[in-house]
Design an enzyme around this catalytic site. Structure first.
Site, mmCIF file in Angstrom:
data_model
loop_
_atom_site.group_PDB
_atom_site.id
_atom_site.type_symbol
_atom_site.label_atom_id
_atom_site.label_comp_id
_atom_site.label_asym_id
_atom_site.label_seq_id
_atom_site.Cartn_x
_atom_site.Cartn_y
_atom_site.Cartn_z
ATOM 1 N N ASN A 124 0.797 -1.230 0.000
ATOM 2 C CA ASN A 124 0.000 0.000 0.000
ATOM 3 C C ASN A 124 0.829 1.279 0.000
ATOM 4 O O ASN A 124 0.388 2.308 -0.511
ATOM 5 C CB ASN A 124 -1.003 0.008 1.160
ATOM 6 C CG ASN A 124 -0.362 -0.134 2.514
ATOM 7 O OD1 ASN A 124 0.718 -0.704 2.655
ATOM 8 N ND2 ASN A 124 -1.023 0.368 3.544
ATOM 9 N N HIS A 148 9.249 -8.064 -0.886
ATOM 10 C CA HIS A 148 8.133 -7.134 -1.042
ATOM 11 C C HIS A 148 6.896 -7.882 -1.542
ATOM 12 O O HIS A 148 6.972 -9.033 -1.968
ATOM 13 C CB HIS A 148 8.526 -6.029 -2.029
ATOM 14 C CG HIS A 148 8.009 -4.674 -1.653
ATOM 15 N ND1 HIS A 148 6.775 -4.477 -1.059
ATOM 16 C CD2 HIS A 148 8.543 -3.427 -1.792
ATOM 17 C CE1 HIS A 148 6.587 -3.188 -0.854
ATOM 18 N NE2 HIS A 148 7.649 -2.535 -1.275
ATOM 19 N N ALA A 149 5.742 -7.193 -1.469
ATOM 20 C CA ALA A 149 4.508 -7.764 -2.000
ATOM 21 C C ALA A 149 4.654 -7.993 -3.502
ATOM 22 O O ALA A 149 5.231 -7.165 -4.226
ATOM 23 C CB ALA A 149 3.336 -6.823 -1.722
ATOM 24 N N GLY A 198 1.619 -6.147 7.508
ATOM 25 C CA GLY A 198 0.592 -6.789 6.701
ATOM 26 C C GLY A 198 -0.557 -7.260 7.567
ATOM 27 O O GLY A 198 -0.823 -6.700 8.637
ATOM 28 N N GLU A 220 3.743 -4.977 12.362
ATOM 29 C CA GLU A 220 2.708 -3.951 12.227
ATOM 30 C C GLU A 220 1.585 -4.581 11.431
ATOM 31 O O GLU A 220 1.704 -4.800 10.226
ATOM 32 C CB GLU A 220 3.290 -2.718 11.523
ATOM 33 C CG GLU A 220 2.506 -1.441 11.806
ATOM 34 C CD GLU A 220 1.513 -1.110 10.713
ATOM 35 O OE1 GLU A 220 0.492 -1.823 10.628
ATOM 36 O OE2 GLU A 220 1.747 -0.163 9.963
ATOM 37 N N LEU A 221 0.477 -4.887 12.133
ATOM 38 C CA LEU A 221 -0.526 -5.792 11.583
ATOM 39 C C LEU A 221 -1.860 -5.126 11.269
ATOM 40 O O LEU A 221 -2.904 -5.756 11.309
ATOM 41 C CB LEU A 221 -0.737 -6.961 12.555
ATOM 42 C CG LEU A 221 0.541 -7.693 12.973
ATOM 43 C CD1 LEU A 221 0.226 -8.833 13.913
ATOM 44 C CD2 LEU A 221 1.306 -8.187 11.747
ATOM 45 N N CYS A 254 -3.339 1.490 6.867
ATOM 46 C CA CYS A 254 -3.539 0.865 8.174
ATOM 47 C C CYS A 254 -4.074 1.863 9.198
ATOM 48 O O CYS A 254 -4.848 1.498 10.082
ATOM 49 C CB CYS A 254 -2.230 0.275 8.679
ATOM 50 S SG CYS A 254 -1.572 -1.052 7.661
ATOM 51 N N GLU A 351 -11.293 -5.272 10.003
ATOM 52 C CA GLU A 351 -10.633 -4.173 9.310
ATOM 53 C C GLU A 351 -11.195 -4.067 7.895
ATOM 54 O O GLU A 351 -11.294 -5.063 7.177
ATOM 55 C CB GLU A 351 -9.124 -4.398 9.246
ATOM 56 C CG GLU A 351 -8.389 -3.267 8.549
ATOM 57 C CD GLU A 351 -6.888 -3.458 8.520
ATOM 58 O OE1 GLU A 351 -6.171 -2.444 8.409
ATOM 59 O OE2 GLU A 351 -6.431 -4.609 8.611
#
Length: 446
Positions: A124, A148-149, A198, A220-221, A254, A351
């Site tokens: 993102n 990375h994604a 993620g 960091e979720l 996020c 979320e």
């Protein structure tokens, strides 16, 4: 193989091969080129300059691969450059040993790198997420292996190119791996620690694997951030901020304001202003500088958000604006706002990662706090009130990693960011971002 796709058109962009095992070994074996603090300060300055000088090129790459509006992509690149300057300015002080009086001995504490950090990063903010978590690592002499994604593989390649030019090869190396090879990389003794940003589900797996290998993690979720509007708030300002926070990056942040919790005395005024603001957003080609919202990053994410909306409306949520299907090719989702009947709604339990805002009316500050804290997430929150004392009373009770009063949640290189509860643990940015992946070596001499 990985094929990236332009989410604005649905058309494929480029195909990438996975990193071969022998190439991964070379990456791990060549990491950690030793250079002086002075050289790393110069390298951080070079990286900042490279980011600024090539901002147009890299911003367009971000926009093409994940759909972020171009002006937001440009802002992302500038934020990365600012972070590089921040750590370049502070590196000498951070690395200076701290003398500790322990008479009759002498003692000092030194900050040294842990070694190679595996960074598993999301799509993102494809440049910012890497810079904010890993620049503190390389600033003190560590090295990074970046996984990375998949959908931003071009950005990953570009980030490595920037680091290669600024620091030399081996400081940050990008690898492409299928999910079934990531566990072995976490286990590899050449990897000292793991950073993951993620989903909660995948983060729990990464944390468990790293924990089994006794390796430090920063997780960091994500979050379901509350946006509390109290009865004395400046409603036009709060509503404009809510629209910006919820729909920035097409809602894929996020720390976006996902749960809008509003005092019933001002709810009607707030809702009218939010709806007007959302209906004024320009949705279109993300490469057009006048666009406010582009497509979502992937079609499957769009479909998941649509299912959450359908469930919410079926359970009694009131559709205020948006919500209609978008027939364009790609991953488009119309900006949408709903009012939910109670805090048990799916948009308050889960979320929502996209352009969908959910509003709930509450009768008191105490109820607003209770609803805000009822979430399993605890990343950040925002409180809107004209009374500093009231703001202090509310913020003291919010179980989150950071609170913003009369402004939206945002990351800043000068301040630590991170969450509590299911939003993860550990901190990025600020001095804390350096210490998370450092060895605090104590040296005491008689």
């Amino acid at each position: 193989m990985i094929t990236t796709v332009n989410p604005a058109t649905g058309r494929p962009l480029e195909t990438y091969a996975y990193t071969a095992p022998e190439d991964l070994d070379r990456v791990l074996d060549s990491a950690l080129a030793a250079v002086s603090d002075e050289d790393r300060v110069k390298a951080l300055r070079r990286l900042a300059n490279l980011l600024r000088n090539r901002a147009a090129e890299h911003a367009l790459l971000i926009t093409t691969e994940m759909g972020k509006p171009l002006r937001e992509s440009l802002a992302e690149i500038e934020k990365c450059a600012f972070a590089c300057d921040y750590y370049a300015d502070r590196l000498p002080a951070l690395r200076t040993p701290r003398q500790v009086p322990v008479p009759p001995d002498t003692a000092r504490v030194e900050i040294t790198p842990l070694g190679v950090v595996l960074a598993i990063m999301p799509w993102n903010y494809p440049f910012w997420q890497v810079i904010r978590s890993m620049v503190p690592v390389v600033a003190i002499g560590g090295a990074v292996v970046l996984k990375h994604a998949d959908n931003v593989s071009g950005c990953a390649r570009a980030v490595q190119g920037l680091f290669d030019e600024a620091f030399g090869t081996g400081t940050l190396s990008s690898v492409r791996l299928p999910p079934d090879r990531i566990g072995a990389l976490i286990d590899d003794p050449r990897v000292a620690a793991v950073a993951f940003t993620g989903s909660n589900k995948v983060g729990a797996l990464v944390g468990a694997r790293a924990g089994a290998a006794v390796k430090k993690t920063v997780l960091e979720l994500g979050g379901s951030d509350p946006f509390l509007v109290l009865s004395d708030a400046d409603i036009p300002a709060a509503a404009a901020a809510a629209v910006r926070s919820r729909f920035l990056n097409t809602g894929q942040s996020c720390i976006a304001a996902k749960r809008l919790i509003v005092h019933q005395d001002v709810a009607d005024e707030f809702i009218d202003a939010v709806v007007a603001g959302v209906e004024g957003l320009v949705v279109g080609d993300p490469a057009d500088p006048g666009t406010d919202l582009g497509p979502m990053a992937r079609a499957d994410l769009r479909d998941e958000l649509h299912q959450q909306l359908t469930t919410a409306v079926g359970a009694g949520a009131r559709l205020l604006t948006g919500g209609r299907p978008d027939s364009r090719p790609g991953a488009w989702f119309q900006p949408t706002v709903i009012e939910v009947p109670d805090p048990g709604d799916i948009t308050f339990r889960e979320e929502t990662f996209g352009p969908l805002g959910a509003i709930l009316r509450v009768p008191t500050d105490a109820e607003a706090i209770a609803v805000a804290n009822a979430s399993r997430y605890g990343l950040s929150g925002s409180v809107w009130t004209a009374d500093p004392g009231r703001a202090e009373a509310v913020t003291a009770q919010l179980r989150v990693g950071s609170v913003f009063v009369n402004r939206i949640s945002e990351s800043d290189p000068r301040l630590p960011v991170g969450g509590v509860k299911a939003s993860g643990h550990g901190r990025e940015l600020g001095t804390a971002g350096v210490l998370e992946f450092a060895n605090l070596k104590t040296i005491r001499a008689a």
